[in-house]
Write an enzyme that holds these catalytic residues in place. Structure first.
Site, PDB file in Angstrom:
ATOM      1  N   LYS A 146       4.599 -11.227  -5.949  1.00  0.00           N
ATOM      2  CA  LYS A 146       4.773 -10.536  -4.885  1.00  0.00           C
ATOM      3  C   LYS A 146       5.429 -10.191  -4.206  1.00  0.00           C
ATOM      4  CE  LYS A 146       0.038  -7.694  -4.998  1.00  0.00           C
ATOM      5  NZ  LYS A 146      -1.036  -7.039  -4.478  1.00  0.00           N
ATOM      6  N   GLU A 188      -7.922 -16.099   5.001  1.00  0.00           N
ATOM      7  CA  GLU A 188      -7.228 -15.785   3.651  1.00  0.00           C
ATOM      8  C   GLU A 188      -8.024 -17.120   2.577  1.00  0.00           C
ATOM      9  OE1 GLU A 188      -6.123 -12.789   2.213  1.00  0.00           O
ATOM     10  OE2 GLU A 188      -4.763 -11.728   3.912  1.00  0.00           O
ATOM     11  N   GLU A 240      -2.199  -6.403 -11.059  1.00  0.00           N
ATOM     12  CA  GLU A 240      -3.165  -5.704 -10.024  1.00  0.00           C
ATOM     13  C   GLU A 240      -3.579  -4.428 -10.757  1.00  0.00           C
ATOM     14  OE1 GLU A 240      -2.736  -6.286  -5.875  1.00  0.00           O
ATOM     15  OE2 GLU A 240      -4.641  -4.282  -6.274  1.00  0.00           O
ATOM     16  N   HIS A 267      -2.607 -10.177  10.205  1.00  0.00           N
ATOM     17  CA  HIS A 267      -3.360  -9.238   9.340  1.00  0.00           C
ATOM     18  C   HIS A 267      -4.693 -10.411   8.839  1.00  0.00           C
ATOM     19  CE1 HIS A 267      -3.496  -8.771   5.140  1.00  0.00           C
ATOM     20  NE2 HIS A 267      -3.685  -9.505   4.996  1.00  0.00           N
TER      21      HIS A 267
HETATM   22 ZN    ZN Z   1      -4.201 -10.707   3.166  1.00  0.00          ZN
END
Ligand code: ZN
Ligand code: ADP
Length: 363
Positions: A146, A188, A240, A267
């Site tokens: 991505k 994450e 996705e 984030h």
């Molecule tokens: Zn993330």
């Protein structure tokens, strides 16, 4: 026990390698192995990473290249936009870069997303190499192809899928990464364990001290296992269409908080709070026990990640989740845990359940 190489497949064919190394010295050999000598390179980096690692990387690659240049942008998400992209295109055109030349991203997720986007669009796509220097980029964003930039108030609104030719990680570069950024990356990684691998999640709980002290073997094992989980998910669902959405665990509410806080929280920090909300819903629906919910809370706390959010109303947060681009026919695809190590996608999570979960992190 853990190797220093992961091969990522794309459309069922080996596409590129991720190398996990202790320093930058293997970079030259890695490029030569791919036949990437006598090409021209543009190294894209940000103003912080430039000061620490740019010269070393340029000195290593320079001798095997046909010319090496660099482009530095002001560090931070604020630079991840089309204006910066335009400046890079100008530089590429001025230096007459052609389809044989290569873009190299040296930095964190912001650099990787931006440089990858340039590589995916310049002359309809040129080769791209990633040298991630943040934990988030190593364990998460450098896998899956991505790329993209923010547009107006929308994060990652403009982008493309573009696989790199190589991902080269120098795990020692994490030593200079601010602790807060490191912990945001851990968020994450915890997510990867929770959604796919209970053993790995348990291992994280047992290795908090070694992770915090940046013990090399521990970091290597952690990044390796995290990459393997992400690799498996994206290989099975590169665009996705299905299970890749499981990676959005903690992100529905996390993104809303991130947006409402005007990106003052990192984030990974927002995802940490979002994961607690999602775990709370799992618990309320009878999937995970009170103890398991508490353990999730504790591991997030142990990495100094936020476990609560103040100054925002639950209604406000809920409202913003409705604007998420990941909605399908007006229903939120909510991800929660069926058990530790197993996540599912569910469109039946109600407003009341979400509000209750958000209230839980406001106390
Ligand atoms: Zn993330
Ligand atoms: P992320 O990787 O979380 O998407 P960034 O790419 O913006 O985010 O990186 C986070 C911050 O850390 C930026 O200010 C960046 O300049 C800085 N940074 C990245 N890598 C390192 C490093 N190895 N040492 C010191 N600072 C770094």
């Amino acid at each position: 026990m853990y190797q220093d190489k992961i091969i990522v497949n794309y459309e069922s064919k080996p596409a590129y390698s991720i190398l996990l190394k202790k320093d930058f010295t293997g970079l030259k050999e890695a490029l030569l192995n791919l036949g990437l000598q006598n090409r021209r390179f543009l190294v894209i980096t940000d103003s912080n990473v430039e000061k620490i690692y740019l010269k070393e990387c340029m000195d290593l690659i320079g001798p095997i290249s046909r010319g090496i240049y660099s482009f530095t942008f002001e560090a931070g998400e604020n630079s991840k936009n089309l204006e910066t992209v335009k400046l890079v295109y100008n530089k590429l055109i001025a230096k007459k870069f052609d389809r044989n030349d290569i873009i190299l991203a040296l930095g964190g997720g912001v650099t990787g997303d931006l440089a990858g986007f340039v590589a995916s669009t310049y002359l309809r796509g040129i080769d791209f190499i990633q040298i991630p220097t943040t934990l988030l980029a190593m364990a998460d964003s450098s896998i899956g192809g991505k790329t993209g930039v923010d547009f107006m108030a929308y994060k990652n609104m403009i982008g493309a899928f573009h696989q790199p030719k190589l991902v080269y990680m120098n795990l020692s570069s994490l030593k200079t990464l601010p602790k807060r950024e490191f912990n945001a990356g851990i968020s994450e990684i915890i997510k990867h364990g929770l959604i796919k691998d209970a053993d790995f999640y348990k291992w994280l709980q047992d290795n908090i001290t070694n992770i915090q002290s940046l013990d090399y073997e521990t970091l290597k094992q952690m990044v390796y296992r995290s990459c393997m989980i992400k690799k498996k998910v994206v290989e099975e669902d590169p665009k996705e269409k299905g299970d890749r959405a499981l990676l959005n665990f903690g992100h529905t509410i996390g993104h809303a908080i991130e947006k409402l806080m005007d990106f003052q929280l990192l984030h990974g920090e927002c995802v940490a709070v979002g994961m607690i909300c999602a775990a709370y819903i799992s618990n309320k629906r009878g999937f995970i026990s009170n103890d398991e919910l508490e353990c999730i809370y504790k591991i997030i706390e142990a990495f100094n990640l936020p476990t609560s959010i103040k100054d925002l109303s639950s209604e406000e947060i809920y409202h913003v989740t409705r604007l998420d681009k990941k909605m399908e026919s007006d229903k939120i695809k909510f991800i929660y845990l069926e058990s530790i190590g197993r996540a599912i996608i569910d469109t039946s999570v109600s407003k009341d359940e979400m509000i209750e979960a958000i209230n839980y992190v406001q106390n």
